[in-house]
Motif scaffolding. Structure first.
Motif, PDB file in Angstrom:
ATOM      1  N   LEU A 303       0.837  -1.203   0.000  1.00 58.94           N
ATOM      2  CA  LEU A 303       0.000   0.000   0.000  1.00 58.94           C
ATOM      3  C   LEU A 303       0.874   1.256   0.000  1.00 58.94           C
ATOM      4  O   LEU A 303       0.583   2.238  -0.689  1.00 58.94           O
ATOM      5  CB  LEU A 303      -0.937  -0.027   1.214  1.00 58.94           C
ATOM      6  CG  LEU A 303      -1.953   1.117   1.313  1.00 58.94           C
ATOM      7  CD1 LEU A 303      -2.792   1.202   0.052  1.00 58.94           C
ATOM      8  CD2 LEU A 303      -2.865   0.942   2.523  1.00 58.94           C
ATOM      9  N   GLN A 304       1.968   1.200   0.768  1.00 59.39           N
ATOM     10  CA  GLN A 304       2.928   2.317   0.784  1.00 59.39           C
ATOM     11  C   GLN A 304       3.406   2.621  -0.640  1.00 59.39           C
ATOM     12  O   GLN A 304       3.367   3.763  -1.100  1.00 59.39           O
ATOM     13  CB  GLN A 304       4.147   1.914   1.600  1.00 59.39           C
ATOM     14  CG  GLN A 304       4.209   2.527   2.964  1.00 59.39           C
ATOM     15  CD  GLN A 304       5.475   2.082   3.685  1.00 59.39           C
ATOM     16  OE1 GLN A 304       6.513   1.861   3.062  1.00 59.39           O
ATOM     17  NE2 GLN A 304       5.364   1.956   4.982  1.00 59.39           N
ATOM     18  N   ASP A 305       3.849   1.559  -1.324  1.00 58.93           N
ATOM     19  CA  ASP A 305       4.359   1.736  -2.696  1.00 58.93           C
ATOM     20  C   ASP A 305       3.273   2.313  -3.590  1.00 58.93           C
ATOM     21  O   ASP A 305       3.531   3.184  -4.425  1.00 58.93           O
ATOM     22  CB  ASP A 305       4.840   0.400  -3.271  1.00 58.93           C
ATOM     23  CG  ASP A 305       6.099  -0.077  -2.551  1.00 58.93           C
ATOM     24  OD1 ASP A 305       6.677   0.752  -1.813  1.00 58.93           O
ATOM     25  OD2 ASP A 305       6.460  -1.255  -2.701  1.00 58.93           O
ATOM     26  N   PHE A 306       2.049   1.821  -3.394  1.00 54.02           N
ATOM     27  CA  PHE A 306       0.932   2.283  -4.225  1.00 54.02           C
ATOM     28  C   PHE A 306       0.703   3.780  -4.023  1.00 54.02           C
ATOM     29  O   PHE A 306       0.541   4.544  -4.982  1.00 54.02           O
ATOM     30  CB  PHE A 306      -0.335   1.490  -3.866  1.00 54.02           C
ATOM     31  CG  PHE A 306      -1.536   1.893  -4.648  1.00 54.02           C
ATOM     32  CD1 PHE A 306      -1.722   1.440  -5.950  1.00 54.02           C
ATOM     33  CD2 PHE A 306      -2.474   2.755  -4.112  1.00 54.02           C
ATOM     34  CE1 PHE A 306      -2.827   1.823  -6.688  1.00 54.02           C
ATOM     35  CE2 PHE A 306      -3.574   3.153  -4.840  1.00 54.02           C
ATOM     36  CZ  PHE A 306      -3.754   2.680  -6.136  1.00 54.02           C
ATOM     37  N   ILE A 307       0.712   4.217  -2.742  1.00 54.94           N
ATOM     38  CA  ILE A 307       0.469   5.634  -2.451  1.00 54.94           C
ATOM     39  C   ILE A 307       1.609   6.489  -3.012  1.00 54.94           C
ATOM     40  O   ILE A 307       1.373   7.546  -3.610  1.00 54.94           O
ATOM     41  CB  ILE A 307       0.318   5.866  -0.927  1.00 54.94           C
ATOM     42  CG1 ILE A 307      -0.873   5.067  -0.403  1.00 54.94           C
ATOM     43  CG2 ILE A 307       0.134   7.337  -0.624  1.00 54.94           C
ATOM     44  CD1 ILE A 307      -0.973   5.011   1.108  1.00 54.94           C
ATOM     45  N   LEU A 308       2.849   6.014  -2.853  1.00 55.18           N
ATOM     46  CA  LEU A 308       3.994   6.775  -3.365  1.00 55.18           C
ATOM     47  C   LEU A 308       3.921   6.894  -4.891  1.00 55.18           C
ATOM     48  O   LEU A 308       4.226   7.942  -5.458  1.00 55.18           O
ATOM     49  CB  LEU A 308       5.308   6.120  -2.945  1.00 55.18           C
ATOM     50  CG  LEU A 308       5.585   6.224  -1.428  1.00 55.18           C
ATOM     51  CD1 LEU A 308       6.812   5.428  -1.046  1.00 55.18           C
ATOM     52  CD2 LEU A 308       5.748   7.685  -1.023  1.00 55.18           C
ATOM     53  N   ALA A 309       3.455   5.805  -5.535  1.00 58.53           N
ATOM     54  CA  ALA A 309       3.317   5.839  -6.993  1.00 58.53           C
ATOM     55  C   ALA A 309       2.232   6.839  -7.392  1.00 58.53           C
ATOM     56  O   ALA A 309       2.384   7.595  -8.364  1.00 58.53           O
ATOM     57  CB  ALA A 309       2.980   4.444  -7.515  1.00 58.53           C
ATOM     58  N   ALA A 310       1.127   6.876  -6.603  1.00 54.32           N
ATOM     59  CA  ALA A 310       0.047   7.830  -6.888  1.00 54.32           C
ATOM     60  C   ALA A 310       0.545   9.261  -6.709  1.00 54.32           C
ATOM     61  O   ALA A 310       0.150  10.172  -7.438  1.00 54.32           O
ATOM     62  CB  ALA A 310      -1.140   7.574  -5.964  1.00 54.32           C
ATOM     63  N   LEU A 311       1.450   9.454  -5.733  1.00 55.11           N
ATOM     64  CA  LEU A 311       2.024  10.788  -5.497  1.00 55.11           C
ATOM     65  C   LEU A 311       2.903  11.214  -6.667  1.00 55.11           C
ATOM     66  O   LEU A 311       2.941  12.388  -7.047  1.00 55.11           O
ATOM     67  CB  LEU A 311       2.893  10.749  -4.239  1.00 55.11           C
ATOM     68  CG  LEU A 311       2.284  11.262  -2.945  1.00 55.11           C
ATOM     69  CD1 LEU A 311       3.279  11.092  -1.823  1.00 55.11           C
ATOM     70  CD2 LEU A 311       1.888  12.717  -3.054  1.00 55.11           C
TER      71      LEU A 311
END
Ligand code: ADP
Length: 587
Positions: A303-311
């Motif tokens: 989820l962390q990676d997903f949020i960072l990718a969305a950022l």
């Protein structure tokens, strides 16, 4: 420049202005008095000269008489008189010996008189008398150019002494005026400063968040206007704050009521918003999470990676993931860039959909299809086998043919009952999703009706069934379905009880509803099976159940019916000591 208090600015300025004004007034007054006094003295002297004029003129030519006349006149008038010949020689003097006096032709007052100036005056230091004197002079006689000059003089020392005394008086008055002005200035400065201080106090209360304070009234127009402006400003700020907090409360309420988890992070990767649903999914609290780094709040690497990718990215993204802590949850995450009205990127917004239930249902569905296929396959394979055997040869003995056909018939029956059960399950499911048809019924009567329908009456097994339910047991139920549930329970009780045993049905009030129990003295069930008994196709002993015509769906149907009524089911049993199955119907 360091700001100073208004009073410390105003007061010295007032005092300086007062001092300057008083000083100027003093100097001017002194000057005016002096001029007035000199003028007055000069006029007096001129009047005296006017009086002496005739007498002096009469004595011209006789210097001794002149001298004594001037001495006498001068003593009486306390004035010095001098008579000066046209060539500047001193003819007589009331206070000095004319013979020892120098030539007076060049004395300013003498020259002025000679030049015809009226009045001819001078104030100067007398070389003869060694003091400052005021002189006036006039021509006497009638002899054209040869007219002597009569001069009167008086020291201005007396004037100076008088002036000094006057100055002291004026100075004392000035000091008094200064003191009064100081008091008045101080009062005035305070009067100007005090309403400003009150305004300041109000403004400080505004700054501290108390917008209910009203600025004090003032009779100074500018201060009153400022107070009015502050009042308007406070009202507008208050309105704006209320508007903002209402909008905030609304958006909080919207977020809090959302089933979906919402998580917003800023460009610095800190959490700026997080609703209750997200907090529950992540095992944190919104209060502790807002403002903290994303990695401290979201412990799931995926989820962390997903949020960072969305950022980092611009395109909306979607991903399914499994969160392990605090509970195992299947989640579909949607990520988008977070922008303000002007389009400036503020961070990223992630919406989390908890799809655990859907996934679980999908699994159940998959398992169910597999189970059904498996259950159907067994009788079909058997039927197919025996039919093929029969078709394979004509040389079967008639009793074998009969036996095969009987087996085929039994399996067909089994197929039939599985399909029957599946159909009733799906019917109940449909009724569950719609509104269940209910009517007033007596549960005691339903039990009575179910007993003859159960298999004890077909199997010929010697088993007694006793209805010990109280009479009547009024309830609002779907009679057909409750009857079916009771038949299923009784069927099982008969099936798993040896001959000669008793089956008892009891009813009791429970929490406003009814609890019906079916108690048998059969083989009982081991504890580990109890929790799963009501699952579809769950059987304790597969072979035995099949042999007795069981489909594994009977209890699942019971559970469905009772749950559709808003009730619950359960079983208690001890291996070898019989079982009790109960159903609880709500009021
Ligand atoms: P089945 O059609 O096989 O009876 P059910 O769903 O009615 O299927 O029952 C599931 C299983 O629960 C049975 O296979 C049996 O092992 C057990 N069971 C149900 N009722 C009883 C009972 N009264 N005594 C002992 N075992 C029972």
């Amino acid at each position: 420049m360091r700001p100073a208090r208004l009073i410390t600015r105003l007061f010295p300025a007032f005092m300086l202005v007062t001092l300057l004004a008083l000083g100027a007034a003093l100097l001017y007054a002194e000057h005016a008095v002096r001029v007035f006094h000199e003028n007055q003295t000069a006029l007096e002297l001129e009047a005296e000269l006017q009086l002496l004029h005739e007498a002096a003129q009469a004595r011209l030519g006789d210097e001794a008489t002149l001298q004594s006349f001037l001495v006498e006149s001068g003593r009486r008038a306390d004035t010095r008189y001098t008579l000066i010949a046209p060539d500047g020689r001193v003819l007589a003097d009331s206070q000095e010996d004319p013979a020892r006096m120098e030539n007076h032709a060049m004395r300013p007052e003498v020259r002025a008189a000679r030049a015809g100036q009226i009045p001819a005056r001078a104030t100067r230091f007398s070389a003869t008398r060694l003091e400052t004197l005021l002189y006036t002079a006039t021509l006497i006689g009638t002899n054209g150019d040869a007219r002597p000059v009569l001069r009167a003089a008086r020291p201005i020392k007396g004037l100076n002494t008088a002036l000094r005394a006057l100055e002291w008086h004026m100075f004392a008055v000035a000091v008094l005026i200064f003191a009064l002005a100081a008091l008045a200035s101080y009062w005035l400065a305070r009067r100007i400063a005090r309403p400003l201080q009150a305004l300041r106090a109000t403004a400080e209360q505004y700054a501290a968040g108390d917008l209910t304070q009203r600025p004090p009234l003032s009779d100074i127009e500018e201060v009153a206007a400022l107070a009015e402006a502050m009042k308007t400003m406070a009202r507008q700020i208050d309105e704006r704050i209320q508007l903002l907090s209402r909008a905030r409360a609304e958006s909080e309420a919207v977020l809090a009521s959302m089933v979906e988890g919402v998580l917003a992070v800023n460009n610095a990767e800190a959490v700026i918003r997080l609703n209750r649903a997200t907090a529950a999914l992540l095992g944190v609290t919104p209060e502790q999470s807002v403002g903290r780094d994303l990695r401290e709040v979201v412990r799931h690497p995926m989820l962390q990676d997903f949020i960072l990718a969305a950022l980092a990215g611009d395109q909306p993204s979607e991903k399914d993931m499994l969160l392990y802590a605090p509970d195992e949850r299947h989640v579909t995450a949607h990520g988008t860039a977070l922008r303000d009205a002007a389009g400036t990127r503020l961070g990223a917004l992630v919406v989390l959909n908890d799809v655990t239930r859907i996934r679980r249902l999908e699994n159940i569905q998959r398992e169910f299809v597999a189970n059904v296929s498996h259950e159907l396959k067994t009788p079909i394979t058997a039927i197919q086998g025996f039919v093929e055997t029969l078709l394979g040869s004509d040389a079967h003995r008639p009793e074998d043919v009969r036996r095969f056909l009987e087996i085929v018939s039994r399996h067909t029956e089994r197929l039939n009952s599985i399909i029957e059960d599946l159909l009733s399950l799906s019917r109940i499911e449909q009724e569950e999703s719609g509104t269940l048809e209910r009517a007033d019924a007596d549960l005691h009567a339903l039990v009575d009706a179910a007993i003859p329908l159960c298999r004890a009456h077909f199997s010929g097994k010697d088993i007694a069934i006793e209805n010990r339910c109280p009479e009547p047991m009024p309830a609002r139920v779907n009679a057909r379905l409750i009857e079916q549930a009771l038949v299923n329970l009784l069927d099982n009780a008969v099936k798993f009880s040896p001959a000669g045993r008793l089956i008892v049905i009891e009813g009791a009030r429970n929490g406003g509803g009814w609890k019906i129990s079916v108690r048998d003295q059969g083989c009982g069930i081991a504890a580990e099976h109890l929790p799963r008994l009501f699952e579809r196709f769950y059987r304790v002993d597969k072979a035995r159940s099949r042999q007795s015509g069981g489909t594994g769906l009977g209890l699942a149907i019971v559970k469905h019916i009772v749950v559709a009524h808003g009730g619950s089911v359960g079983a208690e049993s001890r291996l070898g000591q019989g079982s009790t199955f109960w159903l609880q119907l709500p009021a």
